[in-house]
Design a protein around this motif. Structure first.
Motif, PDB file in Angstrom:
ATOM      1  N   ALA A   1       0.812  -1.223   0.000  1.00 47.82           N
ATOM      2  CA  ALA A   1       0.000   0.000   0.000  1.00 47.82           C
ATOM      3  C   ALA A   1       0.844   1.272   0.000  1.00 47.82           C
ATOM      4  O   ALA A   1       0.567   2.215  -0.755  1.00 47.82           O
ATOM      5  CB  ALA A   1      -0.950  -0.008   1.190  1.00 47.82           C
ATOM      6  N   ASN A   2       1.880   1.330   0.834  1.00 46.30           N
ATOM      7  CA  ASN A   2       2.618   2.590   0.939  1.00 46.30           C
ATOM      8  C   ASN A   2       3.516   2.859  -0.265  1.00 46.30           C
ATOM      9  O   ASN A   2       3.635   4.003  -0.706  1.00 46.30           O
ATOM     10  CB  ASN A   2       3.414   2.628   2.247  1.00 46.30           C
ATOM     11  CG  ASN A   2       2.567   3.145   3.395  1.00 46.30           C
ATOM     12  OD1 ASN A   2       1.678   3.960   3.200  1.00 46.30           O
ATOM     13  ND2 ASN A   2       2.829   2.661   4.599  1.00 46.30           N
ATOM     14  N   ILE A   3       4.143   1.840  -0.820  1.00 42.98           N
ATOM     15  CA  ILE A   3       4.935   2.079  -2.029  1.00 42.98           C
ATOM     16  C   ILE A   3       4.019   2.435  -3.191  1.00 42.98           C
ATOM     17  O   ILE A   3       4.341   3.291  -4.023  1.00 42.98           O
ATOM     18  CB  ILE A   3       5.840   0.865  -2.362  1.00 42.98           C
ATOM     19  CG1 ILE A   3       6.679   1.133  -3.622  1.00 42.98           C
ATOM     20  CG2 ILE A   3       5.022  -0.395  -2.556  1.00 42.98           C
ATOM     21  CD1 ILE A   3       7.676   2.239  -3.487  1.00 42.98           C
ATOM     22  N   MET A   4       2.824   1.836  -3.250  1.00 38.95           N
ATOM     23  CA  MET A   4       1.900   2.144  -4.338  1.00 38.95           C
ATOM     24  C   MET A   4       1.394   3.573  -4.258  1.00 38.95           C
ATOM     25  O   MET A   4       1.296   4.263  -5.269  1.00 38.95           O
ATOM     26  CB  MET A   4       0.727   1.163  -4.322  1.00 38.95           C
ATOM     27  CG  MET A   4       1.108  -0.268  -4.689  1.00 38.95           C
ATOM     28  SD  MET A   4       1.675  -0.447  -6.400  1.00 38.95           S
ATOM     29  CE  MET A   4       0.117  -0.264  -7.278  1.00 38.95           C
ATOM     30  N   HIS A   5       1.095   4.043  -3.055  1.00 37.55           N
ATOM     31  CA  HIS A   5       0.580   5.414  -2.975  1.00 37.55           C
ATOM     32  C   HIS A   5       1.675   6.424  -3.317  1.00 37.55           C
ATOM     33  O   HIS A   5       1.400   7.479  -3.911  1.00 37.55           O
ATOM     34  CB  HIS A   5      -0.083   5.687  -1.614  1.00 37.55           C
ATOM     35  CG  HIS A   5       0.728   6.456  -0.628  1.00 37.55           C
ATOM     36  ND1 HIS A   5       1.481   5.851   0.351  1.00 37.55           N
ATOM     37  CD2 HIS A   5       0.884   7.793  -0.456  1.00 37.55           C
ATOM     38  CE1 HIS A   5       2.074   6.780   1.084  1.00 37.55           C
ATOM     39  NE2 HIS A   5       1.731   7.967   0.617  1.00 37.55           N
ATOM     40  N   LEU A   6       2.917   6.097  -3.029  1.00 42.80           N
ATOM     41  CA  LEU A   6       4.014   6.975  -3.433  1.00 42.80           C
ATOM     42  C   LEU A   6       4.174   6.991  -4.958  1.00 42.80           C
ATOM     43  O   LEU A   6       4.433   8.039  -5.563  1.00 42.80           O
ATOM     44  CB  LEU A   6       5.313   6.530  -2.767  1.00 42.80           C
ATOM     45  CG  LEU A   6       5.381   6.686  -1.244  1.00 42.80           C
ATOM     46  CD1 LEU A   6       6.643   6.029  -0.696  1.00 42.80           C
ATOM     47  CD2 LEU A   6       5.315   8.147  -0.826  1.00 42.80           C
ATOM     48  N   ILE A   7       4.011   5.828  -5.584  1.00 37.95           N
ATOM     49  CA  ILE A   7       4.075   5.748  -7.045  1.00 37.95           C
ATOM     50  C   ILE A   7       2.952   6.572  -7.669  1.00 37.95           C
ATOM     51  O   ILE A   7       3.163   7.324  -8.626  1.00 37.95           O
ATOM     52  CB  ILE A   7       4.005   4.277  -7.504  1.00 37.95           C
ATOM     53  CG1 ILE A   7       5.322   3.560  -7.175  1.00 37.95           C
ATOM     54  CG2 ILE A   7       3.701   4.177  -9.000  1.00 37.95           C
ATOM     55  CD1 ILE A   7       5.288   2.064  -7.403  1.00 37.95           C
ATOM     56  N   PHE A   8       1.751   6.469  -7.110  1.00 30.77           N
ATOM     57  CA  PHE A   8       0.615   7.213  -7.659  1.00 30.77           C
ATOM     58  C   PHE A   8       0.773   8.716  -7.484  1.00 30.77           C
ATOM     59  O   PHE A   8       0.238   9.498  -8.270  1.00 30.77           O
ATOM     60  CB  PHE A   8      -0.686   6.734  -7.015  1.00 30.77           C
ATOM     61  CG  PHE A   8      -1.100   5.350  -7.430  1.00 30.77           C
ATOM     62  CD1 PHE A   8      -0.857   4.890  -8.707  1.00 30.77           C
ATOM     63  CD2 PHE A   8      -1.721   4.498  -6.537  1.00 30.77           C
ATOM     64  CE1 PHE A   8      -1.237   3.610  -9.099  1.00 30.77           C
ATOM     65  CE2 PHE A   8      -2.104   3.213  -6.909  1.00 30.77           C
ATOM     66  CZ  PHE A   8      -1.856   2.771  -8.201  1.00 30.77           C
ATOM     67  N   ILE A   9       1.505   9.147  -6.475  1.00 32.35           N
ATOM     68  CA  ILE A   9       1.780  10.583  -6.329  1.00 32.35           C
ATOM     69  C   ILE A   9       2.509  11.092  -7.570  1.00 32.35           C
ATOM     70  O   ILE A   9       2.178  12.143  -8.122  1.00 32.35           O
ATOM     71  CB  ILE A   9       2.618  10.862  -5.060  1.00 32.35           C
ATOM     72  CG1 ILE A   9       1.760  10.669  -3.810  1.00 32.35           C
ATOM     73  CG2 ILE A   9       3.185  12.298  -5.086  1.00 32.35           C
ATOM     74  CD1 ILE A   9       2.538  10.761  -2.512  1.00 32.35           C
ATOM     75  N   VAL A  10       3.502  10.344  -8.015  1.00 33.74           N
ATOM     76  CA  VAL A  10       4.265  10.746  -9.202  1.00 33.74           C
ATOM     77  C   VAL A  10       3.374  10.747 -10.438  1.00 33.74           C
ATOM     78  O   VAL A  10       3.363  11.707 -11.219  1.00 33.74           O
ATOM     79  CB  VAL A  10       5.471   9.809  -9.413  1.00 33.74           C
ATOM     80  CG1 VAL A  10       6.174  10.126 -10.736  1.00 33.74           C
ATOM     81  CG2 VAL A  10       6.439   9.922  -8.247  1.00 33.74           C
ATOM     82  N   VAL A  11       2.590   9.683 -10.626  1.00 36.43           N
ATOM     83  CA  VAL A  11       1.780   9.539 -11.837  1.00 36.43           C
ATOM     84  C   VAL A  11       0.676  10.592 -11.893  1.00 36.43           C
ATOM     85  O   VAL A  11       0.490  11.273 -12.913  1.00 36.43           O
ATOM     86  CB  VAL A  11       1.187   8.118 -11.906  1.00 36.43           C
ATOM     87  CG1 VAL A  11       0.249   7.986 -13.100  1.00 36.43           C
ATOM     88  CG2 VAL A  11       2.302   7.077 -11.983  1.00 36.43           C
ATOM     89  N   ILE A  12      -0.065  10.751 -10.799  1.00 41.90           N
ATOM     90  CA  ILE A  12      -1.158  11.723 -10.786  1.00 41.90           C
ATOM     91  C   ILE A  12      -0.619  13.145 -10.773  1.00 41.90           C
ATOM     92  O   ILE A  12      -1.168  14.034 -11.424  1.00 41.90           O
ATOM     93  CB  ILE A  12      -2.088  11.457  -9.583  1.00 41.90           C
ATOM     94  CG1 ILE A  12      -2.768  10.099  -9.765  1.00 41.90           C
ATOM     95  CG2 ILE A  12      -3.125  12.564  -9.436  1.00 41.90           C
ATOM     96  CD1 ILE A  12      -3.558   9.644  -8.558  1.00 41.90           C
TER      97      ILE A  12
END
Length: 278
Positions: free
Chosen positions: A166-177
């Motif tokens: 969950a935490n690595i994914m939300h960090l990845i989505f910060i970059v993408v969004i």
């Protein structure tokens, strides 16, 4: 220095415009309405604690990063390296991602102060715009609601234990969004009128074009973000400026906040949320 145990997944400073002078806020929960300190809402013990990934999970993250546009490789690789570093000690495991959000929020204070004055001229400066886009993306993805959406699978059912990712994914989505906001989105300031104020929730930014089904991928993204009882911002590809909303329009946006919230709704006055069934 003591390790910060109680970690907020909605920024306390963001909620201040809905709070009283003594730092208390009306919060509607499934258990009922309470009037409590900002310290007691949208918070969980070690919410951002790093989970050490196993080899399969590392392989998954590295290959997921490769699927994005090559222009994302640098920022996403930096995020992955940061996450790996955050697991090096007990202190970094428990505080590094929380500290990451604290740093993002330091920029957010300045942006909110401009927006409260109905100004977004800071977006004319590329560095400021980049920080703003990352701030918005972080507030959108960092929440318990987004984490639970990941747990439930939906369109992102990768066959792995997504609680661990969950935490690595939300960090990845910060970059993408954040990149979508930076490259395509325009900012419109919305002003509440007609005697009705905006409410907010433990999912303070929502996709107004989203879907209530986790199995259905949204076809569009337009982000709605109330920033005070009287002001909100709307991020889309075709609307900008300042718009005065009718009472009915404010009600529609409030209903969207209710639809997409997780467990907690917030308002500056009891009467603004005590009629919502959650």
């Amino acid at each position: 220095m003591a390790i910060k145990k109680n970690q907020h997944y909605v920024w306390r400073h963001y909620l201040k415009p809905w709070s009283s002078s003594n730092g208390r806020i009306y919060c509607a929960r499934p258990e009922g309405l309470i009037y409590t300190s900002l310290k007691n809402v949208a918070v969980e013990r070690f919410f951002y604690e790093t989970i050490i990934l196993d080899d399969v999970e590392k392989w998954f993250v590295v290959n997921l990063i490769k699927q994005f546009d090559p222009s994302f490789n640098g920022p996403l690789s930096d995020i992955y390296q940061f996450y790996q570093w955050s697991g090096k000690s007990e202190k970094t495991r428990k505080t590094a991602i929380e500290d990451f959000h604290t740093n993002v929020e330091q920029h957010g204070i300045e942006f909110l102060n401009h927006l409260y004055k109905e100004s977004y001229l800071f977006l004319d400066h590329e560095d400021q715009k980049r920080h703003f886009c990352n701030y918005i993306a972080a507030q959108y993805t960092r929440t318990r609601k987004m984490r639970e959406n990941l747990y439930l699978g939906g369109i992102l059912d990768y066959g792995l234990d997504m609680k661990r990712l969950a935490n690595i994914m939300h960090l990845i989505f910060i970059v993408v969004i954040g990149n979508w906001i930076f490259s395509k989105a325009k900012v419109e300031i919305l002003k509440a009128s007609g005697g009705l104020n905006f409410i907010t929730s433990d999912q303070p930014i929502i996709n107004a074009k989203g879907t209530s089904s986790l199995k259905e991928e949204p076809k569009e993204m337009e982000l709605f973000y109330p920033i005070s009882p009287n002001l909100a911002i709307y991020l889309s590809e075709n609307r900008e400026g300042v718009r005065h909303l009718t009472k009915q329009e404010v009600k529609l946006f409030n209903n969207l906040i209710v639809t997409y919230h997780n467990q907690q709704l917030f308002a500056s006055q009891e009467g603004h949320i005590n009629h919502f069934s959650i």
